[in-house]
Scaffold this motif. Sequence first.
Motif, PDB file in Angstrom:
ATOM      1  N   ILE A   1      32.349  22.221  -7.467  1.00  0.00           N
ATOM      2  CA  ILE A   1      30.920  22.478  -7.199  1.00  0.00           C
ATOM      3  C   ILE A   1      30.057  21.558  -8.040  1.00  0.00           C
ATOM      4  N   SER A   2      30.456  21.358  -9.299  1.00  0.00           N
ATOM      5  CA  SER A   2      29.711  20.447 -10.167  1.00  0.00           C
ATOM      6  C   SER A   2      29.712  19.033  -9.585  1.00  0.00           C
ATOM      7  N   SER A   3      30.872  18.630  -9.067  1.00  0.00           N
ATOM      8  CA  SER A   3      30.979  17.303  -8.453  1.00  0.00           C
ATOM      9  C   SER A   3      30.110  17.210  -7.197  1.00  0.00           C
ATOM     10  N   GLU A   4      30.128  18.291  -6.372  1.00  0.00           N
ATOM     11  CA  GLU A   4      29.310  18.302  -5.150  1.00  0.00           C
ATOM     12  C   GLU A   4      27.828  18.243  -5.509  1.00  0.00           C
ATOM     13  N   ASN A   5      27.407  18.985  -6.529  1.00  0.00           N
ATOM     14  CA  ASN A   5      26.006  18.970  -6.947  1.00  0.00           C
ATOM     15  C   ASN A   5      25.578  17.582  -7.396  1.00  0.00           C
ATOM     16  N   SER A   6      26.478  16.895  -8.103  1.00  0.00           N
ATOM     17  CA  SER A   6      26.166  15.530  -8.551  1.00  0.00           C
ATOM     18  C   SER A   6      25.995  14.606  -7.345  1.00  0.00           C
ATOM     19  N   SER A   7      26.900  14.769  -6.366  1.00  0.00           N
ATOM     20  CA  SER A   7      26.806  13.947  -5.155  1.00  0.00           C
ATOM     21  C   SER A   7      25.519  14.246  -4.398  1.00  0.00           C
ATOM     22  N   ILE A   8      25.160  15.523  -4.308  1.00  0.00           N
ATOM     23  CA  ILE A   8      23.930  15.913  -3.600  1.00  0.00           C
ATOM     24  C   ILE A   8      22.712  15.331  -4.300  1.00  0.00           C
ATOM     25  N   ASP A   9      22.702  15.380  -5.636  1.00  0.00           N
ATOM     26  CA  ASP A   9      21.580  14.820  -6.401  1.00  0.00           C
ATOM     27  C   ASP A   9      21.465  13.316  -6.175  1.00  0.00           C
ATOM     28  N   ARG A  10      22.606  12.624  -6.205  1.00  0.00           N
ATOM     29  CA  ARG A  10      22.576  11.170  -5.981  1.00  0.00           C
ATOM     30  C   ARG A  10      22.064  10.840  -4.586  1.00  0.00           C
ATOM     31  N   LEU A  11      22.558  11.590  -3.602  1.00  0.00           N
ATOM     32  CA  LEU A  11      22.121  11.337  -2.221  1.00  0.00           C
ATOM     33  C   LEU A  11      20.643  11.653  -2.034  1.00  0.00           C
ATOM     34  N   THR A  12      20.169  12.712  -2.709  1.00  0.00           N
ATOM     35  CA  THR A  12      18.746  13.064  -2.630  1.00  0.00           C
ATOM     36  C   THR A  12      17.887  11.960  -3.220  1.00  0.00           C
ATOM     37  N   ASN A  13      18.320  11.423  -4.377  1.00  0.00           N
ATOM     38  CA  ASN A  13      17.579  10.318  -4.993  1.00  0.00           C
ATOM     39  C   ASN A  13      17.572   9.088  -4.090  1.00  0.00           C
ATOM     40  N   SER A  14      18.721   8.801  -3.493  1.00  0.00           N
ATOM     41  CA  SER A  14      18.808   7.648  -2.590  1.00  0.00           C
ATOM     42  C   SER A  14      17.912   7.841  -1.381  1.00  0.00           C
ATOM     43  N   LEU A  15      17.870   9.081  -0.861  1.00  0.00           N
ATOM     44  CA  LEU A  15      17.008   9.370   0.285  1.00  0.00           C
ATOM     45  C   LEU A  15      15.543   9.181  -0.064  1.00  0.00           C
ATOM     46  N   GLU A  16      15.147   9.615  -1.252  1.00  0.00           N
ATOM     47  CA  GLU A  16      13.752   9.445  -1.675  1.00  0.00           C
ATOM     48  C   GLU A  16      13.384   7.967  -1.742  1.00  0.00           C
ATOM     49  N   ILE A  17      14.313   7.150  -2.249  1.00  0.00           N
ATOM     50  CA  ILE A  17      14.068   5.701  -2.343  1.00  0.00           C
ATOM     51  C   ILE A  17      13.955   5.103  -0.950  1.00  0.00           C
ATOM     52  N   ILE A  18      14.876   5.503  -0.048  1.00  0.00           N
ATOM     53  CA  ILE A  18      14.866   4.944   1.310  1.00  0.00           C
ATOM     54  C   ILE A  18      13.609   5.378   2.064  1.00  0.00           C
TER      55      ILE A  18
ATOM     56  N   LEU B   1      22.835   9.027   5.170  1.00  0.00           N
ATOM     57  CA  LEU B   1      22.749   9.758   3.900  1.00  0.00           C
ATOM     58  C   LEU B   1      22.457  11.239   4.122  1.00  0.00           C
ATOM     59  N   GLU B   2      21.593  11.550   5.097  1.00  0.00           N
ATOM     60  CA  GLU B   2      21.298  12.957   5.402  1.00  0.00           C
ATOM     61  C   GLU B   2      22.542  13.674   5.889  1.00  0.00           C
ATOM     62  N   PHE B   3      23.340  12.984   6.728  1.00  0.00           N
ATOM     63  CA  PHE B   3      24.592  13.570   7.202  1.00  0.00           C
ATOM     64  C   PHE B   3      25.543  13.828   6.042  1.00  0.00           C
ATOM     65  N   ALA B   4      25.626  12.844   5.131  1.00  0.00           N
ATOM     66  CA  ALA B   4      26.516  12.992   3.970  1.00  0.00           C
ATOM     67  C   ALA B   4      26.046  14.148   3.086  1.00  0.00           C
ATOM     68  N   ARG B   5      24.728  14.263   2.888  1.00  0.00           N
ATOM     69  CA  ARG B   5      24.224  15.355   2.045  1.00  0.00           C
ATOM     70  C   ARG B   5      24.501  16.721   2.675  1.00  0.00           C
ATOM     71  N   ARG B   6      24.313  16.816   3.988  1.00  0.00           N
ATOM     72  CA  ARG B   6      24.618  18.077   4.661  1.00  0.00           C
ATOM     73  C   ARG B   6      26.082  18.443   4.508  1.00  0.00           C
ATOM     74  N   SER B   7      26.964  17.448   4.593  1.00  0.00           N
ATOM     75  CA  SER B   7      28.402  17.708   4.447  1.00  0.00           C
ATOM     76  C   SER B   7      28.724  18.222   3.057  1.00  0.00           C
ATOM     77  N   HIS B   8      28.128  17.600   2.045  1.00  0.00           N
ATOM     78  CA  HIS B   8      28.360  18.055   0.661  1.00  0.00           C
ATOM     79  C   HIS B   8      27.789  19.459   0.444  1.00  0.00           C
ATOM     80  N   GLU B   9      26.631  19.749   1.035  1.00  0.00           N
ATOM     81  CA  GLU B   9      26.037  21.084   0.900  1.00  0.00           C
ATOM     82  C   GLU B   9      26.917  22.140   1.558  1.00  0.00           C
ATOM     83  N   GLN B  10      27.486  21.798   2.728  1.00  0.00           N
ATOM     84  CA  GLN B  10      28.394  22.734   3.397  1.00  0.00           C
ATOM     85  C   GLN B  10      29.639  22.975   2.554  1.00  0.00           C
ATOM     86  N   ASN B  11      30.176  21.897   1.971  1.00  0.00           N
ATOM     87  CA  ASN B  11      31.351  22.041   1.105  1.00  0.00           C
ATOM     88  C   ASN B  11      31.036  22.927  -0.097  1.00  0.00           C
ATOM     89  N   ARG B  12      29.864  22.727  -0.699  1.00  0.00           N
ATOM     90  CA  ARG B  12      29.463  23.526  -1.859  1.00  0.00           C
ATOM     91  C   ARG B  12      29.325  25.008  -1.491  1.00  0.00           C
TER      92      ARG B  12
END
Length: 676
Positions: A337-354, A423-434
Amino acid sequence: MLRINRLKIEINTSNGLYGFDEEFNGGLNFIASEDNTRGKSSIIASIYYCLGFEEIIGGKGEKVLTSVYKSRLEDGDAVWPVLESGAYLEITNGLEVITIYRAAKMENRDNKLITVYHASINKLRESAVFYEDMYVHMPNSATNIKGFHRFLETFLHIELPLVPATDDVTRKLYLQLIFAGMFIEQKHGWADILSGMPVLGIRESKKRVIEYILNLDTLDNEKKKDKLRLSESSIKQRWEALVKGLLQIVGGEDCEIQGLPLNPRIISEEELSKIMILKDNERLDNYLVELDKQLEKLVLFKPKIVDNFDEIQDELEATEKLMDSYEETVFKHRRLISSENSSIDRLTNSLEIIEADIRNNKDAARLRNLGSELELSTSKDKCPVCNQTIKDTLIPDLDDTHVLQVMSIDENIRHLNAQKEMLEFARRSHEQNRNLLYENIEQAEQNLFKLRRLAKSLRSDLYSTNDNLSESMVYKRIQIDNEITKLSSISKVVINELEVLRDLSDEWKEYLKDKSSLPNKKFTELDEKKLRTLRNFFIDNIKLFGYKSVLNVNEVEISLDTYLPVIEGFDMKFDSSASDNIRAIWAFILALLQTSNKTSGNHPRVLMFDEPAQHSIIVNDMEQFFNTISKVKDGQIIVGITVKDNDTRQAIQKLNPETYKFIMVPNKAFQLISDN
């Protein structure tokens, strides 16, 4: 049908009672004055007001009325304050006569109150006259029993259809909208065809009104479609809620349900019987049988520690081993879960930049396009001095063989949008896994709680005296008994819910049957005939009224989408002069009545035109208009007209005097009836 028999207006002033009192014929009626400020429009406005249709004029209540009803009345050089005012309107549906009274100004009487007398104006003073009070322009005044418009709908033998509203519900097609297709008022009504229609939250209100007036079958089809849409939405929502509820119920006891359809469809009895609950990959009924056997075995077993010491020791070891496994699972899942949260945070930051990059590129594209519209050279990627191509990057070309390709702004936007989707698809996948990991941890912790209690009982047994009862066996019996109770309860709930599912399946089957029974064609043959009739009447009318903005008026069609006249698919108003636009309004409003009369439509058979001679209509065309409406059979027409010039007066005088009634408004519409 609606026919206006008589209008009586009373205005009490400090100088006495002033008023207007006239009867109307069943055919053509002129309310005329030599000037447009004599009070003719005030008289016509009172008809709208008594019927509760003042929204067609542009407001509600006494606000739409002139000051003569509310504040002051001029009589020659004198100006008298208005104390009270109101109007009586006598109407008939062809069988019954009623009189409507509505006050414009009166202490202790709200203008939303309407009194209906079940008698003519002449009989109002008789003691036996029945009357009742109703309200208008309040919530549910079109549906409640004391709502005036509901009463008027019943009195006129009008059956208003339910039509889609802008808030995605169905509502009655309001009377105000229908009569906006018959009452053309002076200020707004001559801007366009049906332009005086108030905004009352009905979707495509002009289209709905024409469908109703012509009694098109497509209106019923639209109603059926709306009903089917609501039915489909209801079934889907209830189906989804049932499935979600079942999954939550069985999931709470670490069970799963097999064969449950996630979306609405027709389910056979055989398919329904195959829907089952599984526990540890075993049918729930079989699992319950095994639990019953275990419970029976524990009840019969002699509960003395001395008799099963070795078994208790072995079971404690197995329980502790299983606890270690669950604890390891919880620890492992928490790390994941900690790893998934880190991935979600990174993807969220990347989405904000994009997203910021997309906004910037879109702004750049807008500026470029704006520059292109202004025909600036720089916006076309050219130097305004030497006309050489400007690169949109500062990176130089390497050489002729190594050209660095740089994406344009539009290509950048497309590329960034594609990245955003990925990136949105990847974030949704990580959220589902979490979320799945959280669920697994919750279930493991529940199992750990049970195992710890069992281990405690087993340890208690090991260190107790030999003659003590086995605490672990008692605990097991309680635990198994509780599990049987819970699982049996779940089984009953699922059985009941599957009955509901059967009913929903039957509803879905009926929905599909009703949907398949809808006609494939939008219009029935009768509808097509009615629309052809409307077109023919309209074209005949505009020819007769001198419409000249189109070389060949036979090119005019009735739009199958809006039911309004078009030329080559465009609103004919765009090609019409101001005076021809007036002619088109005459022609269309009259064509609706003519078509309804010929094809058994729903037109109430009354028209009202206030100042139809707009925009310097030539006298010959006005004569044709008057002559045409004077010959309309089975319909009442009221025309407010200014006869300041001789041409207008002569156009009326050329009519057969037996075909119309001429009401001449004197210097002022409201005359002194009795003084103080």
